[in-house]
Design an enzyme around this catalytic site. Structure first.
Site, short mmCIF file in Angstrom:
data_model
loop_
_atom_site.label_atom_id
_atom_site.label_comp_id
_atom_site.label_asym_id
_atom_site.label_seq_id
_atom_site.Cartn_x
_atom_site.Cartn_y
_atom_site.Cartn_z
N GLU A 10 9.83 2.25 -30.52
CA GLU A 10 8.44 1.78 -30.27
C GLU A 10 8.24 0.38 -30.83
O GLU A 10 7.22 0.09 -31.45
CB GLU A 10 7.43 2.76 -30.91
CG GLU A 10 7.58 4.18 -30.46
CD GLU A 10 6.51 5.12 -31.01
OE1 GLU A 10 5.45 4.64 -31.45
OE2 GLU A 10 6.74 6.34 -30.99
C1 GLA Z 1 2.81 6.40 -32.69
C2 GLA Z 1 3.18 7.33 -31.57
C3 GLA Z 1 3.05 6.66 -30.25
C4 GLA Z 1 1.80 5.86 -30.12
C5 GLA Z 1 1.69 4.91 -31.25
C6 GLA Z 1 0.43 4.10 -31.20
O1 GLA Z 1 3.77 5.50 -32.99
O2 GLA Z 1 4.47 7.82 -31.69
O3 GLA Z 1 3.08 7.63 -29.26
O4 GLA Z 1 0.71 6.72 -30.08
O5 GLA Z 1 1.67 5.66 -32.43
O6 GLA Z 1 0.00 3.85 -29.94
#
Ligand code: GLA
Length: 438
Positions: free
Chosen positions: A343
């Site tokens: 992410e």
């Molecule tokens: C976390 C979750 C993601 C997303 C982010 C913020 O990292 O794993 O799915 O929701 O927060 O958007």
């Protein structure tokens, strides 16, 4: 003399008649020319509509952009002075992010289904070969109420990926957030966490694990041929909670059994070919990293089928250090586990900062971001043996969760700007020789 006068008189009459005829002819000619102009199509300039937030959507259809309103046609003078702001477009004459990294690992982006059309889709098609659903594969989106599975949005992303030769990774089968309350209600509709009777608590645990098992098998069963890489559980470690385990309803009701159940069900439903990950943020923090390490080690010893760790990597321009990010991957690889960056984004503010640059982000901040991205990706490339993919949490700065977290403000955490154009951060990752200082 009389004869001469008579001839003169005749000449004058003929000349006057000729002048009259000529004048009439001229007049009628002009009249018809005027009528031609008045009846011709008015000349109008195209009117363009640009939606800043979703510029790619509005600009995606050039016909839509050149629609001329009826009001414009009735007044030519106004229609030709309409200002036409530049249409945001995908830059074609730049390298592809994914192709640049083809010998290292796949490059991905988290998206919403609406990003599968228009310019945003073009940007994705050019630059990434991996997709993740930003929200539509989370438990509340897939199974909002018991037994009601909603596949439409998730299917749209899977279909878009298939059509464009991209892979999808699944996010996420289990989470404490974005999950329907119904999961945690007992057979009488009461919250399971409030139950004090040990016998009923045991029954609740069994019921919750059955619901989980059903959710996992149904979802994995549907997508096992389309999706190889799966986030099975998300954010189960919390160093501030008892045992360092997040005190979610999952944990309060089942202990760590929910983790075990989810991984085993996923493996059974998906077979040996799919890859199963435990995903978390802040895995660079040694305290959190070590607690996650302990948990995974114990689970692996019990035969729980975990293939790797997903490192969310929501970082900022000030921290954490690149070394701490790589150290964490190294530690998990010693357990024989794979690592993914799941992410990635880089806030332009430090963690505790609540300020807002608004429309005026200082160039020095974007430069710092580029330097950090360069350092990060040089380390990623160097450690490609322990890192098998990088997913950004978004693709361009016009759409990021950091516009509303931790407060509403402008943020610019990605490689492409609000208009989908490249930032210095892009060149830092793709070709640092293009950066101004080089
Ligand atoms: C976390 C979750 C993601 C997303 C982010 C913020 O990292 O794993 O799915 O929701 O927060 O958007």
């Amino acid at each position: 003399m009389n004869k001469i006068c008579k001839k003169k008189k005749t000449f004058i009459i003929h000349t006057a008649a000729l002048i009259l005829i000529f004048s009439l002819w001229l007049l009628s000619g002009c009249q018809s020319s005027m009528e031609d102009i008045e009846s011709s199509e008015p000349v109008t300039a195209p009117a363009q509509q640009i939606d800043i937030e979703d510029s790619a959507e509005s600009a995606s259809d050039s016909e839509e952009n050149s629609v001329v309103e009826e009001d414009d046609i009735t007044d030519n003078s106004e229609s030709i002075v309409i200002e036409t702001p530049p249409v945001p477009s995908v830059e074609e004459d730049i390298p592809s992010l994914a192709e640049t990294y083809i010998d290292y690992f796949p490059m991905g982006a988290a998206i919403e289904p609406f990003q599968t059309t228009g310019l945003k889709a073009d940007l994705l098609k050019k630059h990434v070969n991996w997709l993740v659903a930003e929200n539509v594969m989370k438990p509340d989106a897939i199974q909002p109420s018991e037994g009601n599975f909603n596949w439409e949005n998730a299917d749209q992303i899977v279909e878009f990926a298939r059509k464009n030769g991209m892979e999808v990774r699944f996010h996420t089968l289990v989470w404490h957030s974005q999950i329907g309350d119904w999961f945690f209600k007992d057979s009488e509709g009461k919250p399971m966490v409030d139950e004090t009777d040990p016998v009923k608590r045991e029954a609740n645990k069994t019921l919750l694990l059955e619901r989980l098992d059903e959710h996992v098998r149904t979802v994995v069963g549907r997508y096992k041929d389309d999706i190889i890489s799966w986030d099975v559980v998300n954010e189960v470690i919390e160093p501030g909670d008892p045992d360092g385990m997040r005190a979610s309803e999952w944990y309060q009701i089942t202990g760590t059994d929910f983790i075990e159940t989810a991984f085993r069900a996923a493996r059974e439903a998906g077979g040996p070919g799919i890859k199963l990950y435990i995903n978390d943020y802040g895995t660079d923090n040694p305290v959190k990293r070590d607690r996650l390490y302990e948990l995974v080690k114990v689970l692996l010893e019990k035969g729980v089928p975990i293939d790797g760790v997903g490192h969310q990597t929501h970082i900022d321009i000030h921290g954490p250090t690149v070394t701490s990010i790589i150290d964490s991957m190294q530690k998990f690889s010693e357990l024989g586990l794979d690592n993914l960056v799941t992410e990635l984004d880089m806030s332009i503010y430090s963690w505790n900062d609540r300020s807002d640059f608004s429309d005026d982000i200082p160039e020095v901040v974007l430069q710092k971001q580029a330097e950090r991205y360069q350092e990060l990706f040089e380390a990623f490339k160097e450690h490609k043996d322990i890192l098998s993919g990088v997913v950004f949490w978004g693709i361009a700065d016009n759409h990021t969760w950091l516009h509303s977290f931790p407060v509403n403000r402008t943020n610019a955490p990605l490689l492409f700007d609000q208009n989908l154009n490249v930032k210095s951060a892009f060149w830092a990752v793709v070709d640092p020789s293009k950066l101004p200082q080089n």
